[in-house]
Design a protein around this motif. Structure first.
Motif, PDB file in Angstrom:
ATOM      1  N   TYR A  16       0.842  -1.190   0.000  1.00 50.10           N
ATOM      2  CA  TYR A  16       0.000   0.000   0.000  1.00 50.10           C
ATOM      3  C   TYR A  16       0.882   1.247   0.000  1.00 50.10           C
ATOM      4  CZ  TYR A  16      -3.826   3.092   1.331  1.00 50.10           C
ATOM      5  OH  TYR A  16      -4.767   4.080   1.362  1.00 50.10           O
ATOM      6  N   THR A  64       2.085  -6.757   2.819  1.00 46.87           N
ATOM      7  CA  THR A  64       0.622  -6.634   2.746  1.00 46.87           C
ATOM      8  C   THR A  64       0.036  -8.001   2.413  1.00 46.87           C
ATOM      9  OG1 THR A  64       0.713  -4.331   2.066  1.00 46.87           O
ATOM     10  CG2 THR A  64      -1.269  -5.529   1.515  1.00 46.87           C
ATOM     11  N   VAL A  66      -3.281  -8.833   1.799  1.00 47.74           N
ATOM     12  CA  VAL A  66      -4.158  -8.679   0.623  1.00 47.74           C
ATOM     13  C   VAL A  66      -3.954  -7.258   0.084  1.00 47.74           C
ATOM     14  CG1 VAL A  66      -6.543  -8.559  -0.179  1.00 47.74           C
ATOM     15  CG2 VAL A  66      -5.884 -10.313   1.476  1.00 47.74           C
ATOM     16  N   THR A  68      -4.304  -3.817  -2.115  1.00 44.35           N
ATOM     17  CA  THR A  68      -5.472  -3.055  -2.569  1.00 44.35           C
ATOM     18  C   THR A  68      -5.849  -3.413  -4.004  1.00 44.35           C
ATOM     19  OG1 THR A  68      -4.519  -1.241  -1.327  1.00 44.35           O
ATOM     20  CG2 THR A  68      -6.336  -0.691  -2.769  1.00 44.35           C
ATOM     21  N   ASP A  93       0.354  -6.212   7.104  1.00 40.87           N
ATOM     22  CA  ASP A  93      -0.774  -5.320   6.867  1.00 40.87           C
ATOM     23  C   ASP A  93      -1.975  -6.177   6.475  1.00 40.87           C
ATOM     24  OD1 ASP A  93      -2.691  -3.647   5.806  1.00 40.87           O
ATOM     25  OD2 ASP A  93      -1.296  -2.449   4.623  1.00 40.87           O
ATOM     26  N   THR A  95      -5.113  -5.029   6.480  1.00 40.95           N
ATOM     27  CA  THR A  95      -6.215  -4.087   6.287  1.00 40.95           C
ATOM     28  C   THR A  95      -7.325  -4.654   5.410  1.00 40.95           C
ATOM     29  OG1 THR A  95      -4.715  -2.231   6.557  1.00 40.95           O
ATOM     30  CG2 THR A  95      -6.733  -1.787   5.366  1.00 40.95           C
ATOM     31  N   GLN A  96      -6.938  -5.274   4.295  1.00 46.77           N
ATOM     32  CA  GLN A  96      -7.948  -5.808   3.361  1.00 46.77           C
ATOM     33  C   GLN A  96      -8.285  -7.267   3.674  1.00 46.77           C
ATOM     34  OE1 GLN A  96      -9.469  -4.026   1.007  1.00 46.77           O
ATOM     35  NE2 GLN A  96      -8.084  -2.448   0.277  1.00 46.77           N
ATOM     36  N   THR A 116      -8.021  -2.316   9.732  1.00 40.31           N
ATOM     37  CA  THR A 116      -8.851  -1.111   9.693  1.00 40.31           C
ATOM     38  C   THR A 116     -10.304  -1.499   9.911  1.00 40.31           C
ATOM     39  OG1 THR A 116      -9.271   0.901   8.414  1.00 40.31           O
ATOM     40  CG2 THR A 116      -9.355  -1.143   7.203  1.00 40.31           C
ATOM     41  N   ARG A 118     -12.773   0.141   8.279  1.00 39.11           N
ATOM     42  CA  ARG A 118     -13.636   0.646   7.205  1.00 39.11           C
ATOM     43  C   ARG A 118     -13.735  -0.249   5.987  1.00 39.11           C
ATOM     44  NH1 ARG A 118     -10.740   3.741   3.040  1.00 39.11           N
ATOM     45  NH2 ARG A 118      -8.533   3.874   3.549  1.00 39.11           N
ATOM     46  N   LYS A 119     -13.066  -1.387   5.982  1.00 46.24           N
ATOM     47  CA  LYS A 119     -13.108  -2.209   4.769  1.00 46.24           C
ATOM     48  C   LYS A 119     -13.973  -3.450   4.995  1.00 46.24           C
ATOM     49  CE  LYS A 119      -9.028  -0.114   2.853  1.00 46.24           C
ATOM     50  NZ  LYS A 119      -9.673   0.488   1.676  1.00 46.24           N
TER      51      LYS A 119
END
Ligand SMILES: Cc1ncc(COP(=O)(O)O)c(C=O)c1O
Length: 301
Positions: A16, A64, A66, A68, A93, A95-96, A116, A118-119
């Motif tokens: 990311y 990362t 997954v 973006t 990471d 996040t996803q 996160t 928000r995903k």
């Protein structure tokens, strides 16, 4: 993390943008070096190349799980085994990944994991979390001492709080933390196993359907793929494809070359349309999205 001149951060090709920018800033400040591990022929991080690159200069592996842009699920646990064997800190990471499929830090073998709200967790924007395990807590130099992260022992001394709390601050947006907790509870109640199976199946249906359309190419990477699907329509600017889908109430996103510079160095595909179904989507909705992209491709021909 304390870094010195010549220390190395090994990172992936599909990181990311903000993570890479933070590594680059750190490199500028400390003289550490950012080294990009190549992908293998499938498009996931090349685990053998990573093993070859790890040496006494390596202080951090930052990956990362997954990315973006690309459908890829990196082999996070294989990287974890290498990090453990070499006694190098491993920042993952997720996040996803979090909310999209089951996550177990002990199986993955990471020392730090970021998520996160928000995903795929479907929580409030502006929320997130860090897991920091024992090896990380031993080596991290917490960023700020204040009344939550440390205890003022009296006079001129203080003690860091136990565990990951030493990385927290006293003040928080508690309403958002409650919202994040509700999102986590909902995901756990529904079950990350069924969520993972269904989102992967919907992603595969979408990927296959799009790939079958004349003039549409799918650009997902890796051996294991998730519910993020990236594609382009020959001759139609990606922004126009996204607008056409938005007019049919199909919400998609587009990838950005500048946010994916390491990826852009080896494949000139961005911007791509990025579709990311989740467990609540229906098969009929997936088919509608495929039909809508086919209409854009057909309209062009
Ligand atoms: C892989 C990855 N990491 C980190 C982030 C940043 O997420 P947030 O802005 O919610 O912290 C994103 C957002 O797109 C992402 O895709």
């Amino acid at each position: 993390m304390p870094f010195q001149v010549g220390d190395r951060i090994l990172t992936g090709r599909n990181e990311y943008g903000s993570a890479v920018l933070a590594y680059l800033q750190l490199a500028q400040r400390t003289g550490a070096e950012v080294v990009v591990v190549p992908n293998d022929e499938s498009g996931q991080i090349d685990v053998a190349a990573l093993a070859d690159l790890i040496d006494e200069r390596t202080k951090l592996i930052g990956l990362t799980w997954v990315p973006t842009a690309g459908g890829l699920v990196n082999p996070a646990a294989e990287v974890g085994r290498l990090a453990r064997a070499a006694d190098v800190l491993y920042l993952l990471d997720a996040t996803q990944a979090v909310g999209q499929f089951p996550i177990d830090v002990s199986t993955v073998g990471c020392d730090m994991l970021t998520g996160t709200g928000r995903k795929f967790l479907r929580g409030p924007r502006g929320t997130g979390f860090l897991y920091a395990g024992p090896r990380a807590l031993d080596r991290l130099d917490p960023f700020v001492a204040e009344i939550r992260s440390a205890t003022w022992d009296g006079g001129r001394s203080f003690t860091w709080a136990d565990g990951a709390r030493r990385l927290e601050t006293w003040e928080n947006s508690y309403v958002n933390v409650v919202g994040l907790g509700a999102a986590v509870r909902q995901a756990l109640d529904i079950g990350l196993d069924p969520i993972g199976r269904r989102s992967a199946a919907l992603g595969a249906r979408l990927r296959t359907g799009l790939a079958e359309i004349d003039g549409v190419t799918v650009h997902d990477l890796g051996r294991e793929r998730c519910a993020i699907v990236t594609a382009r329509v020959a001759g139609v600017p990606t922004a126009e494809v996204a607008d056409a889908l938005a007019r049919r109430a199909i919400n998609v996103s587009t990838t950005i070359a500048e946010h994916n510079q390491f990826d852009t160095e080896v494949r000139d595909v961005h911007p791509l349309v990025r579709l990311s179904p989740h467990y609540y989507n229906t098969e009929a909705e997936i088919d509608q999205a495929i039909d809508a992209v086919a209409a854009v491709a057909g309209h062009h021909r």
